[in-house]
Design a protein around this motif. Sequence first.
Motif, PDB file in Angstrom:
ATOM      1  N   GLU A   1      14.841  11.100  -6.235  1.00  0.00           N
ATOM      2  CA  GLU A   1      14.459  11.837  -7.446  1.00  0.00           C
ATOM      3  C   GLU A   1      13.413  11.060  -8.241  1.00  0.00           C
ATOM      4  O   GLU A   1      12.409  11.622  -8.713  1.00  0.00           O
ATOM      5  CB  GLU A   1      15.692  12.080  -8.317  1.00  0.00           C
ATOM      6  CG  GLU A   1      15.370  12.807  -9.618  1.00  0.00           C
ATOM      7  CD  GLU A   1      16.507  12.746 -10.622  1.00  0.00           C
ATOM      8  OE1 GLU A   1      16.398  13.447 -11.642  1.00  0.00           O
ATOM      9  OE2 GLU A   1      17.468  11.995 -10.405  1.00  0.00           O
ATOM     10  N   GLN A   2      13.618   9.760  -8.372  1.00  0.00           N
ATOM     11  CA  GLN A   2      12.687   8.931  -9.137  1.00  0.00           C
ATOM     12  C   GLN A   2      11.311   8.910  -8.484  1.00  0.00           C
ATOM     13  O   GLN A   2      10.276   9.056  -9.167  1.00  0.00           O
ATOM     14  CB  GLN A   2      13.247   7.512  -9.249  1.00  0.00           C
ATOM     15  CG  GLN A   2      12.496   6.652 -10.252  1.00  0.00           C
ATOM     16  CD  GLN A   2      13.185   5.303 -10.462  1.00  0.00           C
ATOM     17  OE1 GLN A   2      13.994   4.885  -9.653  1.00  0.00           O
ATOM     18  NE2 GLN A   2      12.854   4.623 -11.539  1.00  0.00           N
ATOM     19  N   GLN A   3      11.267   8.757  -7.160  1.00  0.00           N
ATOM     20  CA  GLN A   3       9.977   8.730  -6.462  1.00  0.00           C
ATOM     21  C   GLN A   3       9.284  10.096  -6.520  1.00  0.00           C
ATOM     22  O   GLN A   3       8.056  10.168  -6.649  1.00  0.00           O
ATOM     23  CB  GLN A   3      10.169   8.296  -5.002  1.00  0.00           C
ATOM     24  CG  GLN A   3      10.751   6.903  -4.817  1.00  0.00           C
ATOM     25  CD  GLN A   3       9.852   5.805  -5.356  1.00  0.00           C
ATOM     26  OE1 GLN A   3       8.685   6.020  -5.639  1.00  0.00           O
ATOM     27  NE2 GLN A   3      10.407   4.598  -5.510  1.00  0.00           N
ATOM     28  N   LEU A   4      10.075  11.179  -6.447  1.00  0.00           N
ATOM     29  CA  LEU A   4       9.510  12.529  -6.571  1.00  0.00           C
ATOM     30  C   LEU A   4       8.842  12.708  -7.930  1.00  0.00           C
ATOM     31  O   LEU A   4       7.700  13.199  -8.026  1.00  0.00           O
ATOM     32  CB  LEU A   4      10.621  13.563  -6.372  1.00  0.00           C
ATOM     33  CG  LEU A   4      10.270  15.020  -6.687  1.00  0.00           C
ATOM     34  CD1 LEU A   4       9.187  15.526  -5.733  1.00  0.00           C
ATOM     35  CD2 LEU A   4      11.510  15.913  -6.598  1.00  0.00           C
ATOM     36  N   ARG A   5       9.528  12.302  -8.973  1.00  0.00           N
ATOM     37  CA  ARG A   5       8.991  12.482 -10.315  1.00  0.00           C
ATOM     38  C   ARG A   5       7.769  11.589 -10.551  1.00  0.00           C
ATOM     39  O   ARG A   5       6.805  11.998 -11.213  1.00  0.00           O
ATOM     40  CB  ARG A   5      10.088  12.216 -11.347  1.00  0.00           C
ATOM     41  CG  ARG A   5      11.157  13.302 -11.302  1.00  0.00           C
ATOM     42  CD  ARG A   5      12.430  12.922 -12.022  1.00  0.00           C
ATOM     43  NE  ARG A   5      12.288  12.929 -13.463  1.00  0.00           N
ATOM     44  CZ  ARG A   5      13.311  12.789 -14.303  1.00  0.00           C
ATOM     45  NH1 ARG A   5      14.545  12.650 -13.809  1.00  0.00           N
ATOM     46  NH2 ARG A   5      13.130  12.803 -15.604  1.00  0.00           N
ATOM     47  N   ARG A   6       7.790  10.388  -9.987  1.00  0.00           N
ATOM     48  CA  ARG A   6       6.623   9.521 -10.110  1.00  0.00           C
ATOM     49  C   ARG A   6       5.403  10.134  -9.418  1.00  0.00           C
ATOM     50  O   ARG A   6       4.294  10.124  -9.956  1.00  0.00           O
ATOM     51  CB  ARG A   6       6.922   8.145  -9.491  1.00  0.00           C
ATOM     52  CG  ARG A   6       7.748   7.239 -10.378  1.00  0.00           C
ATOM     53  CD  ARG A   6       8.017   5.926  -9.684  1.00  0.00           C
ATOM     54  NE  ARG A   6       8.855   5.048 -10.494  1.00  0.00           N
ATOM     55  CZ  ARG A   6       9.414   3.937 -10.053  1.00  0.00           C
ATOM     56  NH1 ARG A   6       9.239   3.564  -8.790  1.00  0.00           N
ATOM     57  NH2 ARG A   6      10.152   3.181 -10.853  1.00  0.00           N
ATOM     58  N   ALA A   7       5.631  10.662  -8.206  1.00  0.00           N
ATOM     59  CA  ALA A   7       4.527  11.269  -7.453  1.00  0.00           C
ATOM     60  C   ALA A   7       3.948  12.461  -8.210  1.00  0.00           C
ATOM     61  O   ALA A   7       2.726  12.646  -8.258  1.00  0.00           O
ATOM     62  CB  ALA A   7       5.008  11.687  -6.067  1.00  0.00           C
TER      63      ALA A   7
ATOM     64  N   ASP B   1       0.800  -1.219   0.000  1.00  0.00           N
ATOM     65  CA  ASP B   1       0.000   0.000   0.000  1.00  0.00           C
ATOM     66  C   ASP B   1       0.837   1.275   0.000  1.00  0.00           C
ATOM     67  O   ASP B   1       0.287   2.373  -0.127  1.00  0.00           O
ATOM     68  CB  ASP B   1      -0.918   0.014   1.230  1.00  0.00           C
ATOM     69  CG  ASP B   1      -1.932  -1.131   1.194  1.00  0.00           C
ATOM     70  OD1 ASP B   1      -2.287  -1.531   0.078  1.00  0.00           O
ATOM     71  OD2 ASP B   1      -2.336  -1.603   2.261  1.00  0.00           O
ATOM     72  N   ILE B   2       2.152   1.173   0.188  1.00  0.00           N
ATOM     73  CA  ILE B   2       2.998   2.371   0.246  1.00  0.00           C
ATOM     74  C   ILE B   2       3.345   2.805  -1.173  1.00  0.00           C
ATOM     75  O   ILE B   2       3.844   2.022  -1.968  1.00  0.00           O
ATOM     76  CB  ILE B   2       4.273   2.088   1.068  1.00  0.00           C
ATOM     77  CG1 ILE B   2       3.897   1.863   2.529  1.00  0.00           C
ATOM     78  CG2 ILE B   2       5.253   3.248   0.964  1.00  0.00           C
ATOM     79  CD1 ILE B   2       5.063   1.541   3.419  1.00  0.00           C
ATOM     80  N   GLY B   3       3.069   4.092  -1.476  1.00  0.00           N
ATOM     81  CA  GLY B   3       3.273   4.604  -2.828  1.00  0.00           C
ATOM     82  C   GLY B   3       4.446   5.559  -2.936  1.00  0.00           C
ATOM     83  O   GLY B   3       5.190   5.778  -1.974  1.00  0.00           O
ATOM     84  N   ALA B   4       4.596   6.160  -4.116  1.00  0.00           N
ATOM     85  CA  ALA B   4       5.723   7.049  -4.399  1.00  0.00           C
ATOM     86  C   ALA B   4       5.804   8.235  -3.421  1.00  0.00           C
ATOM     87  O   ALA B   4       6.900   8.568  -2.955  1.00  0.00           O
ATOM     88  CB  ALA B   4       5.644   7.537  -5.844  1.00  0.00           C
ATOM     89  N   PRO B   5       4.686   8.921  -3.091  1.00  0.00           N
ATOM     90  CA  PRO B   5       4.789  10.041  -2.137  1.00  0.00           C
ATOM     91  C   PRO B   5       5.337   9.600  -0.785  1.00  0.00           C
ATOM     92  O   PRO B   5       6.090  10.342  -0.142  1.00  0.00           O
ATOM     93  CB  PRO B   5       3.341  10.539  -2.006  1.00  0.00           C
ATOM     94  CG  PRO B   5       2.647  10.047  -3.215  1.00  0.00           C
ATOM     95  CD  PRO B   5       3.300   8.750  -3.571  1.00  0.00           C
ATOM     96  N   ASP B   6       4.960   8.386  -0.352  1.00  0.00           N
ATOM     97  CA  ASP B   6       5.421   7.886   0.945  1.00  0.00           C
ATOM     98  C   ASP B   6       6.915   7.574   0.919  1.00  0.00           C
ATOM     99  O   ASP B   6       7.649   7.899   1.853  1.00  0.00           O
ATOM    100  CB  ASP B   6       4.635   6.620   1.320  1.00  0.00           C
ATOM    101  CG  ASP B   6       3.135   6.856   1.308  1.00  0.00           C
ATOM    102  OD1 ASP B   6       2.712   7.928   1.770  1.00  0.00           O
ATOM    103  OD2 ASP B   6       2.401   5.983   0.817  1.00  0.00           O
ATOM    104  N   TYR B   7       7.382   6.949  -0.176  1.00  0.00           N
ATOM    105  CA  TYR B   7       8.813   6.667  -0.296  1.00  0.00           C
ATOM    106  C   TYR B   7       9.624   7.960  -0.291  1.00  0.00           C
ATOM    107  O   TYR B   7      10.658   8.059   0.380  1.00  0.00           O
ATOM    108  CB  TYR B   7       9.104   5.897  -1.589  1.00  0.00           C
ATOM    109  CG  TYR B   7       8.597   4.482  -1.603  1.00  0.00           C
ATOM    110  CD1 TYR B   7       8.736   3.669  -0.486  1.00  0.00           C
ATOM    111  CD2 TYR B   7       7.993   3.949  -2.734  1.00  0.00           C
ATOM    112  CE1 TYR B   7       8.263   2.376  -0.496  1.00  0.00           C
ATOM    113  CE2 TYR B   7       7.519   2.646  -2.751  1.00  0.00           C
ATOM    114  CZ  TYR B   7       7.660   1.860  -1.624  1.00  0.00           C
ATOM    115  OH  TYR B   7       7.200   0.577  -1.636  1.00  0.00           O
ATOM    116  N   PHE B   8       9.140   8.963  -1.035  1.00  0.00           N
ATOM    117  CA  PHE B   8       9.873  10.225  -1.097  1.00  0.00           C
ATOM    118  C   PHE B   8       9.912  10.886   0.278  1.00  0.00           C
ATOM    119  O   PHE B   8      10.949  11.431   0.684  1.00  0.00           O
ATOM    120  CB  PHE B   8       9.219  11.162  -2.119  1.00  0.00           C
ATOM    121  CG  PHE B   8       9.922  12.492  -2.244  1.00  0.00           C
ATOM    122  CD1 PHE B   8      11.173  12.576  -2.814  1.00  0.00           C
ATOM    123  CD2 PHE B   8       9.333  13.652  -1.771  1.00  0.00           C
ATOM    124  CE1 PHE B   8      11.841  13.793  -2.918  1.00  0.00           C
ATOM    125  CE2 PHE B   8       9.977  14.871  -1.866  1.00  0.00           C
ATOM    126  CZ  PHE B   8      11.233  14.946  -2.443  1.00  0.00           C
ATOM    127  N   ALA B   9       8.793  10.830   1.011  1.00  0.00           N
ATOM    128  CA  ALA B   9       8.757  11.425   2.354  1.00  0.00           C
ATOM    129  C   ALA B   9       9.751  10.740   3.288  1.00  0.00           C
ATOM    130  O   ALA B   9      10.449  11.403   4.072  1.00  0.00           O
ATOM    131  CB  ALA B   9       7.340  11.320   2.920  1.00  0.00           C
TER     132      ALA B   9
END
Length: 502
Positions: free
Chosen positions: A447-453, A141-149
């Motif tokens: 950077e990758q997770q930021l761009r995905r989000a 359930d953890i998505g790109a915004p959560d990884y970036f945070a």
Amino acid sequence: MDSLNSLIDGFGTALTPVNLLWAAVGVLLGTAIGVLPGIGPAMAVALLLPVTYGLEPTGAFIMFAGIYYGAMFGGSTTSILLNTPGESAAVVAAIEGNPMAKAGRGAQALAAAAIGHFSGGMIGTILLVLLAPTVASLAVDIGAPDYFAIMVLAFIAVTSVLGSSRIRGLASLLIGLTIGLVGLDQMTGQQRLTFGSLQLADGIDVVIVAVGLFAIGEALWVAAHLRRSTGKPIPVGRPWLGKEDVRRTWKSWLRGPLIGFPFGAIPAGGAEIPTFLSYVTEKRLSKHRDQFGKGAIEGVAGPESAASASAAGTLVSMLTLGLPTTAVAAVMLAAFQQYGIQPGPLLFEREPDLVWGLIASLFVGMVLLLALNLPLAPLWAKLLRIPRPYLYAGILFFAAVGAYAVGGEAADLVILLAIGLIGFGMRRYGLPVLPAILAVILGPAAEQQLRRALQISDGSATGLVNTPFSVTVYAIVLLILVWPLVGKPVTGLLTRRRAARK
């Protein structure tokens, strides 16, 4: 109860003489390989993958697990004694372990690391048995915004507690982020900071950066000062932990797995983030903050325990979802597929003997590691008796061998020297090395997770804070940033009020 019964059956598999032999071989090989800078557990498992073609699957994976844990411990040995991390998860061990070694407490640092690995591995494997399905479902359930945070939290936490000022910590972080930009853009294929060099198109390997900033930078720094001081051997000290050492470390050994296991189970950087966060936590909670940076034993015990527990967490996603969260897990996934086995939700039903034998072997491997490395701690520490000119010449040699082993390119040696000069400059101007290493490891992924989000939210910044998890993490980040400004006045006011009441 079903899990416990299955685990008991797994011990029946793991404790057969043949599988015990493979576990011992894996632990020995892993420790020996982990000591060599540049050859981490992932490369060790990959190199030994062809050797296991003739083995049956259970024995092969038991040996792989032993290599994994052994290499993680071996990496911390050179990290503590020689300031040369054998792999990225051992980077944090150098911060407090190496000052302890220089102060004649290398054996104590190694013992704290060994017991930390044992306790972290044991607690992490128990959690693997009990919580694997739950943790795996949460990880999905953890998505790109959560990884970036999570990665922003790691950046801010480390830059806030290291170095003589936050500005220097931020400067070090920016140096690391810049190094992390070198290579091809992962989404567009555009070259960045390669200066037309094909060797830089793949980026700069984390191990080369870690060895360059730590080992080469340290060797150059020592060489620059040897003319002013005599290069006397470093004393080894008494080879056991005293009552005060145990009193200061037992809580750290227990706290580490609580940080390491969850992060190991989600694809957010493997053992790197939890070791950094564990170090930050130990510094915040310690009653001996003034010793951090000078050889605080808690700063070795906590991160090493977290690293070992994260290895168990890594197996959760790999076994239950078929999702490799680290390089080692990716290689082990390839090994499963080589045997025609597909990890996933049905693996526990289709291959119970293999899975539970593998999990039981983790407990066996931990005991073997502790039995092997506690007696060897004084022996390893005697490396420090070598006179410093010869010692650092050896460090330079092994660092060069390790860097060359990463890619087999002579250009890597030039890059290693260049990064070593950057490390020398950082020491000269008081910049902490750790934020730079963290930025190199996590910068590209962040950077990758930021761009995905941002892609998911059509470029809207609200896409970074659209989940309860990310909002909670950013609240913690804000607290870390604001507390030094608010905390001191509040603490001072409370102190004055107590004094007035008395």
